[in-house]
Scaffold this active site. Sequence first.
Site, short mmCIF file in Angstrom:
data_model
loop_
_atom_site.label_atom_id
_atom_site.label_comp_id
_atom_site.label_asym_id
_atom_site.label_seq_id
_atom_site.Cartn_x
_atom_site.Cartn_y
_atom_site.Cartn_z
N ARG A 1 -2.92 1.62 -1.71
CA ARG A 1 -1.71 1.51 -2.51
C ARG A 1 -1.96 1.98 -3.94
NH1 ARG A 1 1.30 -4.03 -0.36
NH2 ARG A 1 2.08 -3.14 1.59
N SER A 2 -1.56 1.19 -4.95
CA SER A 2 -1.59 1.68 -6.33
C SER A 2 -2.99 1.80 -6.92
CB SER A 2 -0.73 0.80 -7.24
OG SER A 2 0.64 1.07 -7.02
N ALA A 3 -4.00 1.32 -6.23
CA ALA A 3 -5.36 1.62 -6.69
C ALA A 3 -5.59 3.13 -6.67
CB ALA A 3 -6.40 0.91 -5.83
N LYS B 1 -3.71 5.21 -8.11
CA LYS B 1 -3.36 5.74 -9.42
C LYS B 1 -4.59 5.94 -10.30
CE LYS B 1 1.39 3.89 -9.84
NZ LYS B 1 1.62 3.13 -8.61
#
Length: 395
Positions: A76-78, A80
């Site tokens: 997921r947003s890791a 980014k």
Amino acid sequence: MNIQGEVAEGFEAVREAFVRNFEVLGDRGAAVAVYRDGRKVVDLWAGPRDVDGGDVDGGDGGGGEAWAAGTAQVVRSATKGVAAVVPLLLHQRGLLDLDAPVAAYWPEFKAGGKERALVRDLLAHRAGVPALDVPLTPAEAEDGLSGARAVAEQQAFWEPGSAHGYHAQTYSWLLSELVLRVTGASLGQWLAQEVTGPRGLEFWIGLPEAEAARVGRVGPVDPPQTAGGLRTRPRRNVSEAWADPSSLTRRAFAAITPLPDENDPAFRAAELPASAGIGTARGLAGLYAALLGDTQDGTRLFTPQTARLAGTELSSGPDRVLVVNTRFGPGYMLHSPASPLLSPASFGHPGRGGSLGFADPETGIGFGYVTNAHAKSVTADPRAQALVRAVRSAL
């Protein structure tokens, strides 16, 4: 739990915390890796490869496939934080000016009151387009064209640069298109060719078909939200914002509607640098270690100046999307009560539901935790935080 892997002398507390994550905090399948000064000191994994797999220890007769050394998961947003390596390396090489308007590279972006948005605003969630008036379908989000067109045409929700709010989904198309305009290559391609491929790091933004068999199934779970004896619950105003379909909080996460199936091969193959990165804990930790000093030959991806830039605060205070106080550098979430990392010098990114990766220049730590059990946490998952505290105690 049948814990696999190894820890170096002095880091036994991390193994103990990892075990406790399964026994007390409800983890299903997970891995954690830590490098210090380029040397791997923690490499552990346990549980089933798939969140819906049976008990690999035989407790329920489910016969699930065990998590292996090379098992990878959607983080997921890791993602980014991994994706942010690309614009910062382009800046380091003199190809991208963080103080230039985004429209200098991407002329169509100036529409909708965004002509003054700078590259640094885009990276620090200050670009003013955290949501879309017309959400994209999963197919549109993944096609490599519709997302960039939508954010370019979107009217800004605030004057770019004047405030910040987490661009949960739109960050994918903002960053992807910027990198494409600067390099002529997609972000996932550039990352693989220039960063992860040459170093053998197990992380992909756009999963190659050849790696598909190693990826486990992820899914929601509701483990006990207890850490250090304290009950951790969302603040009331965050919950209220999430419950309101008209709120910027809800709209930012719903920029793709319905939410994609993270186990769908099409999602895994899509280059969505806000949410669809796939990797091992070793790959995630190894990448952050390589930013500070490569594990193979002592070279480093980031110069000391770029490493300082990565940890430089560009946004702080009330977040218009997450509704709590957050801190961001250029592409990285920084240490704060909302997202505790190892120290004030740390830079990295959590993934909603559990995963976490970061670098800490003060201690030379590269950290990576991945899980197939996505909990309700947004920025500070109790399992990841328990492991961070254990690393801190080991130091």
